[in-house]
Scaffold this motif. Structure first.
Motif, mmCIF file in Angstrom:
data_model
loop_
_atom_site.group_PDB
_atom_site.id
_atom_site.type_symbol
_atom_site.label_atom_id
_atom_site.label_comp_id
_atom_site.label_asym_id
_atom_site.label_seq_id
_atom_site.Cartn_x
_atom_site.Cartn_y
_atom_site.Cartn_z
ATOM 1 N N GLN A 264 0.816 -1.202 0.000
ATOM 2 C CA GLN A 264 0.000 0.000 0.000
ATOM 3 C C GLN A 264 0.857 1.262 0.000
ATOM 4 O OE1 GLN A 264 -2.411 -0.869 3.464
ATOM 5 N NE2 GLN A 264 -4.067 -1.740 2.209
ATOM 6 N N PHE A 265 1.981 1.226 0.704
ATOM 7 C CA PHE A 265 2.845 2.408 0.784
ATOM 8 C C PHE A 265 3.395 2.782 -0.585
ATOM 9 C CE2 PHE A 265 6.929 4.538 1.608
ATOM 10 C CZ PHE A 265 6.504 5.551 2.458
ATOM 11 N N TRP A 266 3.744 1.773 -1.373
ATOM 12 C CA TRP A 266 4.356 2.027 -2.679
ATOM 13 C C TRP A 266 3.359 1.914 -3.827
ATOM 14 C CZ3 TRP A 266 8.991 4.150 -2.944
ATOM 15 C CH2 TRP A 266 9.879 3.994 -1.862
ATOM 16 N N ASP A 267 2.077 1.925 -3.533
ATOM 17 C CA ASP A 267 1.072 1.768 -4.591
ATOM 18 C C ASP A 267 1.253 2.816 -5.687
ATOM 19 O OD1 ASP A 267 -1.138 1.126 -6.093
ATOM 20 O OD2 ASP A 267 -2.599 1.957 -4.693
ATOM 21 N N CYS A 268 1.188 4.097 -5.306
ATOM 22 C CA CYS A 268 1.492 5.204 -6.225
ATOM 23 C C CYS A 268 0.730 5.095 -7.540
ATOM 24 C CB CYS A 268 2.996 5.274 -6.499
ATOM 25 S SG CYS A 268 4.005 5.490 -5.020
ATOM 26 N N ASN A 269 -0.507 4.675 -7.466
ATOM 27 C CA ASN A 269 -1.375 4.620 -8.649
ATOM 28 C C ASN A 269 -2.092 5.963 -8.738
ATOM 29 O OD1 ASN A 269 -3.352 4.152 -10.588
ATOM 30 N ND2 ASN A 269 -3.715 2.052 -9.924
ATOM 31 N N PRO A 270 -1.859 6.743 -9.801
ATOM 32 C CA PRO A 270 -2.436 8.091 -9.856
ATOM 33 C C PRO A 270 -3.951 8.133 -9.958
ATOM 34 C CG PRO A 270 -1.428 7.524 -11.949
ATOM 35 C CD PRO A 270 -1.041 6.444 -10.984
ATOM 36 N N TYR A 271 -4.561 6.986 -10.323
ATOM 37 C CA TYR A 271 -6.020 6.982 -10.481
ATOM 38 C C TYR A 271 -6.542 5.594 -10.145
ATOM 39 C CZ TYR A 271 -10.640 7.704 -12.596
ATOM 40 O OH TYR A 271 -11.991 7.812 -12.812
ATOM 41 N N HIS A 291 6.707 10.027 -6.040
ATOM 42 C CA HIS A 291 7.191 9.513 -4.757
ATOM 43 C C HIS A 291 8.703 9.724 -4.647
ATOM 44 C CE1 HIS A 291 6.430 6.293 -1.476
ATOM 45 N NE2 HIS A 291 7.548 6.949 -1.196
ATOM 46 N N TRP A 292 9.434 9.441 -5.721
ATOM 47 C CA TRP A 292 10.892 9.594 -5.662
ATOM 48 C C TRP A 292 11.314 11.052 -5.714
ATOM 49 C CZ3 TRP A 292 14.546 6.448 -4.021
ATOM 50 C CH2 TRP A 292 14.174 5.113 -3.825
ATOM 51 N N ILE A 293 10.542 11.916 -6.336
ATOM 52 C CA ILE A 293 10.812 13.352 -6.251
ATOM 53 C C ILE A 293 10.686 13.801 -4.804
ATOM 54 C CG2 ILE A 293 9.739 15.588 -6.748
ATOM 55 C CD1 ILE A 293 11.592 14.769 -8.946
ATOM 56 N N ASN A 294 9.689 13.256 -4.113
ATOM 57 C CA ASN A 294 9.520 13.611 -2.703
ATOM 58 C C ASN A 294 10.663 13.065 -1.858
ATOM 59 O OD1 ASN A 294 7.511 15.100 -1.082
ATOM 60 N ND2 ASN A 294 7.504 13.223 0.137
ATOM 61 N N ILE A 295 11.164 11.881 -2.201
ATOM 62 C CA ILE A 295 12.318 11.342 -1.480
ATOM 63 C C ILE A 295 13.535 12.233 -1.705
ATOM 64 C CG2 ILE A 295 13.979 9.427 -1.431
ATOM 65 C CD1 ILE A 295 11.606 7.531 -1.852
ATOM 66 N N ALA A 296 13.694 12.752 -2.917
ATOM 67 C CA ALA A 296 14.788 13.691 -3.176
ATOM 68 C C ALA A 296 14.661 14.910 -2.271
ATOM 69 C CB ALA A 296 14.784 14.116 -4.644
ATOM 70 N N ALA A 297 13.435 15.397 -2.079
ATOM 71 C CA ALA A 297 13.211 16.538 -1.188
ATOM 72 C C ALA A 297 13.538 16.180 0.258
ATOM 73 C CB ALA A 297 11.762 17.003 -1.301
ATOM 74 N N ILE A 298 13.113 14.992 0.695
ATOM 75 C CA ILE A 298 13.398 14.542 2.060
ATOM 76 C C ILE A 298 14.900 14.479 2.282
ATOM 77 C CG2 ILE A 298 13.284 12.525 3.587
ATOM 78 C CD1 ILE A 298 10.509 11.946 2.277
ATOM 79 N N SER A 393 6.226 10.351 2.450
ATOM 80 C CA SER A 393 5.562 10.764 1.206
ATOM 81 C C SER A 393 4.079 10.420 1.173
ATOM 82 C CB SER A 393 6.251 10.115 0.005
ATOM 83 O OG SER A 393 7.608 10.464 -0.074
ATOM 84 N N GLU A 394 3.689 9.351 1.857
ATOM 85 C CA GLU A 394 2.309 8.881 1.771
ATOM 86 C C GLU A 394 1.451 9.309 2.954
ATOM 87 O OE1 GLU A 394 1.158 7.321 -0.886
ATOM 88 O OE2 GLU A 394 3.099 7.190 -1.888
ATOM 89 N N VAL A 395 2.019 10.084 3.868
ATOM 90 C CA VAL A 395 1.254 10.497 5.048
ATOM 91 C C VAL A 395 0.028 11.298 4.643
ATOM 92 C CG1 VAL A 395 1.308 11.973 7.109
ATOM 93 C CG2 VAL A 395 3.208 10.412 6.646
ATOM 94 N N GLU A 396 0.162 12.149 3.628
ATOM 95 C CA GLU A 396 -0.995 12.941 3.206
ATOM 96 C C GLU A 396 -2.073 12.078 2.564
ATOM 97 O OE1 GLU A 396 -0.410 15.609 -0.299
ATOM 98 O OE2 GLU A 396 1.676 14.922 -0.172
ATOM 99 N N ASP A 398 -2.909 9.252 4.081
ATOM 100 C CA ASP A 398 -3.351 8.477 5.253
ATOM 101 C C ASP A 398 -2.601 7.153 5.426
ATOM 102 O OD1 ASP A 398 -5.296 10.440 5.894
ATOM 103 O OD2 ASP A 398 -6.660 9.570 4.438
ATOM 104 N N LEU A 399 -1.337 7.115 5.017
ATOM 105 C CA LEU A 399 -0.502 5.949 5.244
ATOM 106 C C LEU A 399 0.688 6.356 6.110
ATOM 107 C CD1 LEU A 399 -0.456 4.419 1.651
ATOM 108 C CD2 LEU A 399 -1.625 3.479 3.649
ATOM 109 N N PRO A 400 1.086 5.512 7.060
ATOM 110 C CA PRO A 400 2.184 5.883 7.957
ATOM 111 C C PRO A 400 3.527 5.932 7.235
ATOM 112 C CG PRO A 400 1.550 3.603 8.323
ATOM 113 C CD PRO A 400 0.536 4.174 7.369
ATOM 114 N N GLU A 401 4.447 6.677 7.801
ATOM 115 C CA GLU A 401 5.793 6.787 7.238
ATOM 116 C C GLU A 401 6.548 5.478 7.400
ATOM 117 O OE1 GLU A 401 7.791 8.807 11.226
ATOM 118 O OE2 GLU A 401 7.069 10.105 9.602
#
Length: 457
Positions: A264-271, A291-298, A393-396, A398-401
């Protein structure tokens, strides 16, 4: 009037804060160089990509061109950064600051934000959302008391870089591919068929024709082919199908919960579409690239990266994902392999559904595996082998870090998540990781943004 003009010039030259009624902050260059401005601009683009529902390959393209524009606008004022023109063979030299601003001082972080936002805006649908953000962030720069002439010259220069990039991307075959033929469904049972619940057409069957950045051709890192299709129980193919079918049937509750959480954390299905009776509604999420752009930011925030390293990280990560999608999609529509859901419903269990909704394109190789590994390789090059981080990345959504000891470890989990999610066989995952590693390393061998580093061969 001549006397007034000379007085104004004298006030500026002597370092006073007031120049003809304009209050100027002598430290404005330092204050606008806070990388958080750029992080916010990239996140705004991500939010609009989610809202506008771009497919994973399309989103990768948007991130890549907008990040390159931001990088180039900043690099023009930093001798520690190399232009990508020439390193990317089809990128021609970009406008120079003097060609746009004359003798007016430029704040290159502002130019970078302006360039990134203008290119991003040109590639999405909801332009008004980016325009509202532009108004907001440029007002913030003005509130820092950047000289009005510098603020305008910086925006103008960023827009000049953006215009160059827009003209450049216009030749990457994307527009032409909008009219290319759709995927033709085959009667061959080993070939991909549209899957429930929407039975959508195959997405981007011609993506391998999009121009890459570092790859010489889309099949440069052609992976091993999938296991030979077979409907015979006990065959290698059947064994791989059963691994998918039984991935969440472990008797260990904690293991099953962990596998579910990973998927579920890595689902990243846009629709993701939901059907309840006659009602259908959709859930929007970030793409794998997002998701990986957000990891770059982190990573950049955790490392305390300056503006230089921040633009470097976004540009390399987005180029890796874009080339990764081209490489992966080249194989997807060559092997055009049937998804587990289709085969299992036909031959094992007609009521079985994967934990994750099956994406609308062929199975081999796994896009998550290719793109995650490619991005992880370049982020490792920038931030190090053992860069531990917590991914929120997925907290918004509703998935835990989740926490990782390295980018490569995160990429391995992202790849394996597709098995747990019920949408990929093992070879697509393993071969995809190898494919992504090759794409990422090849990009590093061809493109070196940092001037103080020796270009790898």
């Amino acid at each position: 009037m001549k006397i007034l003009s000379r007085i104004c010039s004298l006030l500026v030259l002597t370092g006073l804060f007031l120049s003809c009624g304009e209050e100027v902050n002598p430290n404005f260059q330092e204050e606008v160089a806070q990388p958080e401005f750029y992080h916010r601009s990239v996140k705004k683009l991500t939010d609009v990509i989610v809202h506008d529902i771009f497919s994973p390959p399309q989103a990768g393209r948007i991130y890549a061109y907008s990040s390159i524009a931001g990088y180039e606008a900043f690099a023009a004022g930093d001798p520690g950064l190399n232009t990508l023109a020439g390193q990317i063979p089809h990128l021609q030299p970009l406008p120079q600051p003097a060609d746009v601003s004359g003798d007016v001082e430029i704040a290159y972080p502002i130019a970078a934000v302006a360039a990134q936002l203008k290119v991003g805006k040109s590639l999405i649908f909801s332009e008004e959302k980016i325009e509202a953000f532009e108004d907001e962030i440029f007002k913030e720069f003005a509130a820092i008391k950047v000289p009005a002439a510098t603020l305008q010259a910086s925006i103008d220069y960023g827009h000049a870089v953006a215009d160059h990039v827009i003209k450049w991307y216009d030749g990457d075959t994307y527009k032409q591919s909008r009219t290319f033929p759709k995927y033709s469904i085959s009667a061959d049972p080993s070939k991909w068929q549209p899957t429930p619940p929407d039975y959508m057409d195959g997405i981007e069957p011609s993506w391998s024709k999009i121009r890459p950045f570092a790859l010489d051709r889309s099949d440069q890192f052609k992976p091993l082919p999938p296991t030979k299709y077979s409907e015979e129980k006990g065959s290698d193919w059947w064994t791989e199908v059963e691994e998918v079918y039984n991935a969440l049937k472990t008797e260990d509750d904690s293991e099953r919960e962990e596998r579910t959480a990973i998927a579920q954390f890595w689902d990243c299905n846009p629709y993701v579409s939901h059907h309840v009776g006659h009602v259908m509604f959709a859930t929007k999420k970030i793409t794998p690239g997002g998701h990986w752009i957000n990891i770059a930011a982190i990573a950049a925030r955790k490392a305390g990266a300056d503006f230089k390293t921040t633009t470097h990280a976004y540009a390399m990560t987005s180029m890796a994902m874009h080339d990764g999608f081209i490489s992966c999609w080249d194989e997807k529509y060559r092997s055009s392999l049937v998804r587990p859901e289709t085969f299992i419903n036909r031959h094992l269990d007609e009521d079985w559904r994967p934990l994750l909704q099956t994406p609308p394109f062929p199975e081999h190789t796994s896009g998550h595996s290719v793109v995650s590994r490619a991005c992880a390789v370049v982020l490792t090059d920038i931030f190090g082998d053992d860069f531990a981080f917590t991914d929120d990345s997925e907290v918004e959504y509703d998935l835990p870090e989740r926490s990782y000891n390295s980018f490569l470890e995160a990429s391995e989990e992202a790849a394996l998540s597709r098995l747990y999610g019920g949408i990929h066989y093992r070879p697509a995952i393993d071969y995809g990781v190898t494919q992504g590693e090759a794409v990422g390393k090849h990009l590093l061998s061809r493109v070196q943004p940092r001037a103080n580093l020796t270009k790898k061969k």
